[in-house]
Design a protein around this motif. Structure first.
Motif, short mmCIF file in Angstrom:
data_model
loop_
_atom_site.label_atom_id
_atom_site.label_comp_id
_atom_site.label_asym_id
_atom_site.label_seq_id
_atom_site.Cartn_x
_atom_site.Cartn_y
_atom_site.Cartn_z
N GLN A 106 0.85 -1.18 0.00
CA GLN A 106 0.00 0.00 0.00
C GLN A 106 0.89 1.24 0.00
O GLN A 106 2.08 1.18 0.31
CB GLN A 106 -0.89 0.02 1.25
N PHE A 107 0.30 2.37 -0.35
CA PHE A 107 1.02 3.64 -0.36
C PHE A 107 1.78 3.81 0.96
O PHE A 107 1.22 3.64 2.04
CB PHE A 107 0.05 4.80 -0.55
N GLY A 108 3.07 4.15 0.86
CA GLY A 108 3.87 4.41 2.04
C GLY A 108 4.62 3.22 2.59
O GLY A 108 5.46 3.39 3.48
N ASP A 109 4.33 2.00 2.11
CA ASP A 109 5.09 0.84 2.56
C ASP A 109 6.53 0.95 2.06
O ASP A 109 6.79 1.50 0.99
CB ASP A 109 4.47 -0.46 2.02
N SER A 110 7.46 0.43 2.85
CA SER A 110 8.87 0.54 2.48
C SER A 110 9.47 -0.82 2.18
O SER A 110 8.87 -1.87 2.45
CB SER A 110 9.67 1.22 3.60
N MET A 111 10.65 -0.79 1.59
CA MET A 111 11.34 -2.02 1.19
C MET A 111 12.84 -1.75 1.13
O MET A 111 13.27 -0.59 1.14
CB MET A 111 10.84 -2.47 -0.19
N ASN A 112 13.62 -2.81 1.05
CA ASN A 112 15.06 -2.70 0.85
C ASN A 112 15.41 -3.14 -0.56
O ASN A 112 14.79 -4.06 -1.11
CB ASN A 112 15.82 -3.57 1.85
N LEU A 113 16.39 -2.47 -1.13
CA LEU A 113 16.98 -2.90 -2.40
C LEU A 113 18.46 -3.13 -2.15
O LEU A 113 19.09 -2.44 -1.35
CB LEU A 113 16.79 -1.84 -3.49
N PHE A 114 19.04 -4.12 -2.83
CA PHE A 114 20.47 -4.39 -2.64
C PHE A 114 21.22 -4.33 -3.97
O PHE A 114 20.64 -4.53 -5.05
CB PHE A 114 20.68 -5.76 -1.97
N ASP A 115 22.48 -4.02 -3.86
CA ASP A 115 23.36 -3.91 -5.02
C ASP A 115 23.60 -5.31 -5.60
O ASP A 115 23.90 -6.25 -4.86
CB ASP A 115 24.68 -3.27 -4.59
N GLU A 116 23.47 -5.44 -6.93
CA GLU A 116 23.67 -6.75 -7.57
C GLU A 116 25.10 -7.23 -7.45
O GLU A 116 25.35 -8.44 -7.43
CB GLU A 116 23.28 -6.68 -9.05
N ILE A 154 22.83 -1.77 0.99
CA ILE A 154 21.37 -1.75 1.04
C ILE A 154 20.85 -0.32 0.83
O ILE A 154 21.43 0.64 1.35
CB ILE A 154 20.85 -2.28 2.39
N TYR A 155 19.78 -0.21 0.08
CA TYR A 155 19.16 1.08 -0.20
C TYR A 155 17.67 1.01 0.11
O TYR A 155 17.04 -0.03 -0.07
CB TYR A 155 19.38 1.46 -1.67
N LYS A 156 17.10 2.13 0.56
CA LYS A 156 15.70 2.18 0.94
C LYS A 156 14.81 2.54 -0.26
O LYS A 156 15.18 3.37 -1.09
CB LYS A 156 15.48 3.22 2.05
N GLY A 157 13.64 1.93 -0.28
CA GLY A 157 12.64 2.26 -1.29
C GLY A 157 11.28 2.43 -0.64
O GLY A 157 11.02 1.86 0.42
N ILE A 158 10.40 3.20 -1.27
CA ILE A 158 9.06 3.46 -0.74
C ILE A 158 8.05 3.27 -1.86
O ILE A 158 8.18 3.88 -2.93
CB ILE A 158 8.95 4.87 -0.15
N PHE A 159 7.04 2.46 -1.60
CA PHE A 159 6.01 2.18 -2.60
C PHE A 159 5.01 3.34 -2.67
O PHE A 159 4.58 3.87 -1.65
CB PHE A 159 5.29 0.88 -2.24
N LEU A 160 4.64 3.71 -3.91
CA LEU A 160 3.71 4.82 -4.12
C LEU A 160 2.37 4.38 -4.68
O LEU A 160 1.35 5.02 -4.43
CB LEU A 160 4.34 5.85 -5.08
N GLY A 161 2.36 3.30 -5.44
CA GLY A 161 1.13 2.82 -6.05
C GLY A 161 1.28 2.65 -7.55
O GLY A 161 2.20 3.18 -8.17
N ARG A 221 21.48 -1.28 -11.25
CA ARG A 221 22.23 -2.40 -10.72
C ARG A 221 21.72 -2.80 -9.34
O ARG A 221 22.49 -3.16 -8.45
CB ARG A 221 23.72 -2.05 -10.66
N MET A 222 20.39 -2.76 -9.18
CA MET A 222 19.80 -3.10 -7.89
C MET A 222 18.72 -4.17 -8.05
O MET A 222 18.15 -4.35 -9.13
CB MET A 222 19.19 -1.86 -7.23
N ARG A 223 18.44 -4.84 -6.97
CA ARG A 223 17.34 -5.82 -6.88
C ARG A 223 16.51 -5.51 -5.65
O ARG A 223 17.04 -5.03 -4.63
CB ARG A 223 17.90 -7.25 -6.77
N ILE A 224 15.22 -5.83 -5.71
CA ILE A 224 14.33 -5.64 -4.56
C ILE A 224 14.35 -6.88 -3.68
O ILE A 224 14.22 -8.00 -4.18
CB ILE A 224 12.88 -5.37 -5.03
N ASP A 225 14.53 -6.68 -2.39
CA ASP A 225 14.45 -7.78 -1.43
C ASP A 225 12.97 -7.95 -1.07
O ASP A 225 12.40 -7.18 -0.30
CB ASP A 225 15.27 -7.44 -0.18
N THR A 226 12.34 -8.96 -1.63
CA THR A 226 10.89 -9.16 -1.44
C THR A 226 10.54 -9.65 -0.03
O THR A 226 9.37 -9.75 0.31
CB THR A 226 10.34 -10.16 -2.47
#
Length: 325
Positions: free
Chosen positions: A228-238, A244-251, A276-281
């Protein structure tokens, strides 16, 4: 080519170039601020104006309370009307600390409210909290205003004003005292608009602070479909998964994130590979629940504007191994 024909041809070319240039200028002007429009104001501005209207004495004297609702998510007036009325009813239920006994969606879908529909009254059953078990009570709903208004979010946005009460005085007498919140959804719209405006300026730290991204998680979405809007996630360098880098879902499949170059980007799922990043699901987190609780969705028109505004900054192809373009 004859001289006259050549002159006409040149004039035509210049005319087409002028149209293309003015179009791109208009597009750039639009991208300067995705919330501004020469034609429309925002739905938030509309709601803040209409919510100043007080409840009429005749309703106030008969134990009614007033709440508001709005919707812009669908390209359909009827669906937006149903959603707006539903939000106003849910707000009155929350104000009275009740729970629904009936299926509100089914009731509204069976007799859908529309701006051109004369049906303006509904009756549903609710649960009044009790010491041992809740008591069923009949609940009356009157739609006083239901208007379609073109806004920045949608040309088919809808807002509504309703009044609600218990059908029987004895239920009113035993029920909790009602609060006077006009619309929690409007509060969420106001907060999210600040977040999306900060995103236009790439103020990622401000967005993280507003969304409490660094706080303890309250919910862990299990998949992208649950975000949902505002949920966060981590992305990592391939190349170096420890980075590790932060991401935020917008919709609408769009998110914003930090990158190895320290820049902030707005991507669709899959485009993180360009950096050069991947999402950590397994890293999905929800640190604020009000967006999900009220089913807030960022306006598609605004997300599209922000996405296109910065699309030229993204690489056109996948980076070579170990290199970010």
């Amino acid at each position: 080519m004859k001289r006259v024909e050549k002159r006409i041809f040149i004039i035509l070319i210049l005319f087409l170039l002028a149209i293309m240039t003015s179009g791109s200028q208009a597009q750039r002007m639009n991208f300067d601020n995705c919330w501004k429009s020469q034609q429309y104001i925002t739905l938030l501005d509309t709601m803040l104006r209409v919510m100043t209207k007080p409840i009429e004495d005749t309703y106030k004297q008969h134990d009614f309370i007033q709440t508001f609702g709005c919707a812009y998510e669908e390209d359909d007036i009827e669906q937006n009307s149903i959603r707006a009325v539903s939000r106003a009813i849910i707000q009155s239920i929350r104000n009275r600390k009740l729970s629904l006994r009936d299926d509100l969606d089914t009731i509204l879908s069976t007799r859908p409210p529309r701006p051109d529909n004369l049906a303006r009254e509904y009756s549903i059953y609710v649960n009044i909290p009790g010491e041992s078990e809740p008591k069923a009570a009949r609940y009356e709903i009157k739609i006083l205003d239901l208007e379609t208004v073109p806004t920045v979010e949608s040309e088919k946005a809808v807002w509504t004003r309703i009044v609600t009460r218990y059908a029987y005085k004895e239920d009113f007498n035993i029920a909790p005292i009602a609060e006077t919140t006009a619309s929690e959804f409007v509060m969420v719209m106001e907060e999210s608009q600040l977040i999306l405006k900060a995103l236009e300026k790439k103020k990622f730290s401000r967005i993280k602070k507003m969304l409490l991204v660094d706080n303890m998680s309250l919910v862990y979405p299990k998949s992208i479909d649950e975000l949902q809007f505002g949920d966060s996630m981590n992305l990592f360098d391939e190349i170096d998964s420890e980075k590790i880098y932060k991401g935020i879902f917008l919709g609408k499949g769009i998110f914003t994130c930090e990158t190895p170059t320290d820049d902030i980007v707005i991507c669709k799922f899959g485009e993180e590979r360009l950096f050069r990043m991947r999402i950590d699901t397994n890293s999905f987190r929800r640190t604020k629940t009000n967006y999900a609780d009220l089913n807030y969705q960022a306006p598609e028109s605004i997300l599209e504007c922000i996405f296109l505004k910065f699309s030229h900054e993204k690489p056109k192809s996948l980076p070579e191994l170990g290199v970010i373009k």
